[in-house]
Scaffold this motif. Structure first.
Motif, PDB file in Angstrom:
ATOM      1  N   PHE A  41       0.823  -1.207   0.000  1.00 50.25           N
ATOM      2  CA  PHE A  41       0.000   0.000   0.000  1.00 50.25           C
ATOM      3  C   PHE A  41       0.860   1.262   0.000  1.00 50.25           C
ATOM      4  O   PHE A  41       0.545   2.240  -0.674  1.00 50.25           O
ATOM      5  CB  PHE A  41      -0.957   0.011   1.195  1.00 50.25           C
ATOM      6  N   ILE A  42       1.950   1.243   0.746  1.00 46.26           N
ATOM      7  CA  ILE A  42       2.837   2.407   0.774  1.00 46.26           C
ATOM      8  C   ILE A  42       3.473   2.607  -0.599  1.00 46.26           C
ATOM      9  O   ILE A  42       3.542   3.742  -1.105  1.00 46.26           O
ATOM     10  CB  ILE A  42       3.895   2.247   1.879  1.00 46.26           C
ATOM     11  N   MET A  44       2.276   1.642  -3.475  1.00 51.49           N
ATOM     12  CA  MET A  44       1.233   2.082  -4.390  1.00 51.49           C
ATOM     13  C   MET A  44       0.918   3.562  -4.188  1.00 51.49           C
ATOM     14  O   MET A  44       0.701   4.299  -5.162  1.00 51.49           O
ATOM     15  CB  MET A  44      -0.038   1.247  -4.188  1.00 51.49           C
ATOM     16  N   ALA A  45       0.936   4.027  -2.945  1.00 53.34           N
ATOM     17  CA  ALA A  45       0.680   5.440  -2.673  1.00 53.34           C
ATOM     18  C   ALA A  45       1.759   6.321  -3.296  1.00 53.34           C
ATOM     19  O   ALA A  45       1.448   7.353  -3.914  1.00 53.34           O
ATOM     20  CB  ALA A  45       0.601   5.681  -1.167  1.00 53.34           C
ATOM     21  N   PHE A  46       3.024   5.921  -3.148  1.00 51.24           N
ATOM     22  CA  PHE A  46       4.102   6.700  -3.764  1.00 51.24           C
ATOM     23  C   PHE A  46       4.006   6.675  -5.286  1.00 51.24           C
ATOM     24  O   PHE A  46       4.225   7.687  -5.955  1.00 51.24           O
ATOM     25  CB  PHE A  46       5.475   6.186  -3.314  1.00 51.24           C
ATOM     26  N   TRP A  47       3.670   5.502  -5.852  1.00 52.29           N
ATOM     27  CA  TRP A  47       3.552   5.394  -7.302  1.00 52.29           C
ATOM     28  C   TRP A  47       2.403   6.258  -7.817  1.00 52.29           C
ATOM     29  O   TRP A  47       2.551   6.985  -8.811  1.00 52.29           O
ATOM     30  CB  TRP A  47       3.342   3.937  -7.691  1.00 52.29           C
ATOM     31  N   LEU A  48       1.248   6.218  -7.145  1.00 50.15           N
ATOM     32  CA  LEU A  48       0.115   7.032  -7.574  1.00 50.15           C
ATOM     33  C   LEU A  48       0.416   8.517  -7.435  1.00 50.15           C
ATOM     34  O   LEU A  48      -0.009   9.321  -8.262  1.00 50.15           O
ATOM     35  CB  LEU A  48      -1.140   6.656  -6.774  1.00 50.15           C
ATOM     36  N   ARG A  49       1.161   8.875  -6.395  1.00 52.01           N
ATOM     37  CA  ARG A  49       1.544  10.273  -6.238  1.00 52.01           C
ATOM     38  C   ARG A  49       2.457  10.698  -7.391  1.00 52.01           C
ATOM     39  O   ARG A  49       2.336  11.794  -7.927  1.00 52.01           O
ATOM     40  CB  ARG A  49       2.254  10.471  -4.910  1.00 52.01           C
ATOM     41  N   HIS A  50       3.352   9.805  -7.786  1.00 49.41           N
ATOM     42  CA  HIS A  50       4.265  10.106  -8.885  1.00 49.41           C
ATOM     43  C   HIS A  50       3.494  10.229 -10.207  1.00 49.41           C
ATOM     44  O   HIS A  50       3.747  11.143 -11.005  1.00 49.41           O
ATOM     45  CB  HIS A  50       5.326   9.013  -8.998  1.00 49.41           C
ATOM     46  N   THR A  52       0.110  10.723 -10.731  1.00 50.87           N
ATOM     47  CA  THR A  52      -0.943  11.738 -10.798  1.00 50.87           C
ATOM     48  C   THR A  52      -0.465  13.131 -10.410  1.00 50.87           C
ATOM     49  O   THR A  52      -1.089  14.115 -10.786  1.00 50.87           O
ATOM     50  CB  THR A  52      -2.129  11.351  -9.881  1.00 50.87           C
ATOM     51  N   GLY A  55      -1.209  14.730  -3.952  1.00 49.73           N
ATOM     52  CA  GLY A  55      -0.900  14.115  -2.665  1.00 49.73           C
ATOM     53  C   GLY A  55       0.277  14.715  -1.963  1.00 49.73           C
ATOM     54  O   GLY A  55       1.052  15.466  -2.442  1.00 49.73           O
TER      55      GLY A  55
END
Length: 55
Positions: A41-42, A44-50, A52, A55
Motif C-alpha cells: 500500500f505504501i 502504491m501510494a508513492f507510485w500514484l503520487r508520482h 498523478t 498528494g
C-alpha cells in the motif's frame, strides 16, 4: 578528524542495531502477509503520487 570521531561510532552503533534487528526478526514469529500488504500500500501510494502528481 573530528568528523571521523563523530561518524565512526555512529556507524558502529547502527551496525550493531542492524545485526540485533536481523537476529530478532529471524527468531520472531512474524505475519509476513500483513507486512507485505502494508509495504504494498505504501509503494502504491508513492507510485500514484508520482503518476498523478497529487498528494
Amino acid at each position: 578528524m573530528i568528523r571521523l570521531v563523530i561518524i565512526l561510532p555512529l556507524v558502529v552503533i547502527a551496525w550493531f542495531l542492524l545485526v540485533k534487528l536481523i537476529k530478532d526478526v529471524k527468531s520472531a514469529n512474524i505475519d509476513w502477509t500483513g507486512i507485505a500488504t502494508i509495504v504494498g500500500f505504501i509503494a502504491m501510494a508513492f507510485w500514484l503520487r508520482h503518476v498523478t502528481g497529487m498528494g
